[in-house]
Design a protein around this motif. Structure first.
Motif, mmCIF file in Angstrom:
data_model
loop_
_atom_site.group_PDB
_atom_site.id
_atom_site.type_symbol
_atom_site.label_atom_id
_atom_site.label_comp_id
_atom_site.label_asym_id
_atom_site.label_seq_id
_atom_site.Cartn_x
_atom_site.Cartn_y
_atom_site.Cartn_z
ATOM 1 N N UNK A 48 0.845 -1.198 0.000
ATOM 2 C CA UNK A 48 0.000 0.000 0.000
ATOM 3 C C UNK A 48 0.881 1.249 0.000
ATOM 4 N N UNK A 49 1.529 1.537 -1.134
ATOM 5 C CA UNK A 49 2.396 2.717 -1.204
ATOM 6 C C UNK A 49 1.573 3.998 -1.310
ATOM 7 N N UNK A 50 2.229 5.114 -1.064
ATOM 8 C CA UNK A 50 1.590 6.396 -1.327
ATOM 9 C C UNK A 50 1.359 6.542 -2.833
ATOM 10 N N UNK A 51 0.385 7.347 -3.241
ATOM 11 C CA UNK A 51 0.055 7.464 -4.664
ATOM 12 C C UNK A 51 1.053 8.318 -5.448
ATOM 13 N N UNK A 52 2.087 8.811 -4.785
ATOM 14 C CA UNK A 52 3.111 9.627 -5.428
ATOM 15 C C UNK A 52 4.486 9.106 -5.014
ATOM 16 N N UNK A 104 5.738 10.862 10.809
ATOM 17 C CA UNK A 104 4.558 10.969 9.956
ATOM 18 C C UNK A 104 4.135 9.574 9.518
ATOM 19 N N UNK A 105 2.958 9.157 9.950
ATOM 20 C CA UNK A 105 2.460 7.818 9.668
ATOM 21 C C UNK A 105 1.770 7.773 8.304
ATOM 22 N N UNK A 106 2.391 7.051 7.372
ATOM 23 C CA UNK A 106 1.814 6.866 6.043
ATOM 24 C C UNK A 106 1.194 5.477 5.913
ATOM 25 N N UNK A 113 -3.838 5.909 8.327
ATOM 26 C CA UNK A 113 -2.897 6.467 7.356
ATOM 27 C C UNK A 113 -3.187 7.957 7.213
ATOM 28 N N UNK A 114 -2.808 8.751 8.215
ATOM 29 C CA UNK A 114 -3.140 10.176 8.172
ATOM 30 C C UNK A 114 -2.422 10.942 7.065
ATOM 31 N N UNK A 115 -1.224 10.497 6.662
ATOM 32 C CA UNK A 115 -0.535 11.186 5.562
ATOM 33 C C UNK A 115 -1.370 11.069 4.289
ATOM 34 N N UNK A 260 -2.648 13.673 -8.034
ATOM 35 C CA UNK A 260 -1.201 13.578 -7.851
ATOM 36 C C UNK A 260 -0.587 14.948 -7.554
ATOM 37 N N UNK A 261 -1.073 15.994 -8.223
ATOM 38 C CA UNK A 261 -0.565 17.343 -7.927
ATOM 39 C C UNK A 261 -0.917 17.750 -6.502
ATOM 40 N N UNK A 262 -2.126 17.421 -6.098
ATOM 41 C CA UNK A 262 -2.547 17.736 -4.724
ATOM 42 C C UNK A 262 -1.722 16.952 -3.712
ATOM 43 N N UNK A 263 -1.453 15.689 -4.023
ATOM 44 C CA UNK A 263 -0.652 14.866 -3.127
ATOM 45 C C UNK A 263 0.753 15.410 -2.967
#
Length: 275
Positions: A48-52, A104-106, A113-115, A260-263
């Motif tokens: 479950x990676x970050x989308x960026x 920072x918990x991702x 996953x607050x990040x 993605x830009x927002x992230x």
């Protein structure tokens, strides 16, 4: 003072609004103040990676990146900010208490996953306007999704209308639903996606996946919702869709660039505030 962001509730609404404002500035061309900031990357939740690409974005912004090989080496890392994820549920609070750096918990397993939630909430705000002035539906695996748990808490802080859409076996935990009801204007629980779509402004997809849902439940529920063009035929005009869902890449492609830009903007604003 170091920021320990383990749950969405570790931030106040005012702090989140401040992050939104700074993310707006970065999205509009302001340079983040991250030059020489030490960031330790302890991203162990590969499923479950970050989308960026956090490493690339932070490095391009001038941060000094230190990859951390295992959780037991976090405390020894020379960094001002630790960006962390793990498949182990509810481990972030314990680890964050052992380090002096901001944490920072991702994503810690099926906990929170607050990040990601801040990225998604900011993306929703960018796409559709103020969070408290729209109906936002969260669809799918709500019981075992760290991302859904954290996003629900953030949305609740802004006093909006929220619809939790899922089969009963994957519904949002009762205590979390009760918590969100304390601050949200309205919280609906339903399994009726078609009816919900007629009044929804933003739809957040929380994938029903075999890695988080036990096999017996997964086999019964994996096809409970089929996101075909027919299901969206009577959806409210201007519906924005984001999140993750197997087989929904074409549906999500419409908003993916803005998401993605927002992230990117939120990640930079968050790390800047934590340094």
């Amino acid at each position: 003072m170091a920021l320990k962001l383990v749950s969405s509730t570790d931030l106040t609404r005012a702090q989140i609004e401040s992050l939104f404002g700074r993310a707006d500035e970065i999205a509009n061309g302001a340079l983040p103040n991250l030059d020489q900031t030490g960031v330790g990357l302890a991203l162990f939740n590969i499923a479950f990676p970050l989308p960026i690409n956090a490493q690339e974005i932070l490095r391009d912004a001038g941060a000094q990146i230190t990859p951390i090989e295992s959780a037991d080496k976090i405390n020894a890392a020379s960094a001002q900010v630790i960006l962390f994820s793990s498949p182990q549920t509810d481990i972030a609070r314990q680890l964050s208490g052992n380090v002096s750096a901001s944490f920072l918990n991702a994503g810690d397993g099926m906990h929170e996953n607050p990040v990601r939630a801040l990225m998604d909430a900011y993306a929703i705000r960018t796409l559709k306007g103020e969070l408290g002035q729209q109906l936002i539906a969260i669809l799918g695996n709500l019981k075992f999704s760290a991302e859904a748990h954290s996003l629900a808490r953030v949305l609740g802080m802004f006093g909006g209308r929220i619809s939790f859409v899922s089969p009963a076996a994957l519904s949002m935990p009762y205590d979390l639903t009760d918590e969100v009801r304390l601050t949200a204007y309205e919280v609906e629980e339903t399994n009726d996606l078609a009816t919900t779509l007629r009044k929804t402004d933003t739809l957040y997809l929380s994938n029903i996946d075999s890695s988080r849902v036990e096999k017996k439940i997964y086999d019964k529920q994996k096809d409970f919702y089929k996101l075909t063009p027919d299901i969206f035929r009577e959806a409210k005009e201007g519906l924005a869709i984001l999140g993750e869902w197997d087989g929904a890449e074409e549906i999500l492609a419409t908003t993916r660039p803005q998401v993605e830009r927002a992230g990117r903007a939120m990640l930079l604003a968050l790390v800047e505030s934590a340094r």
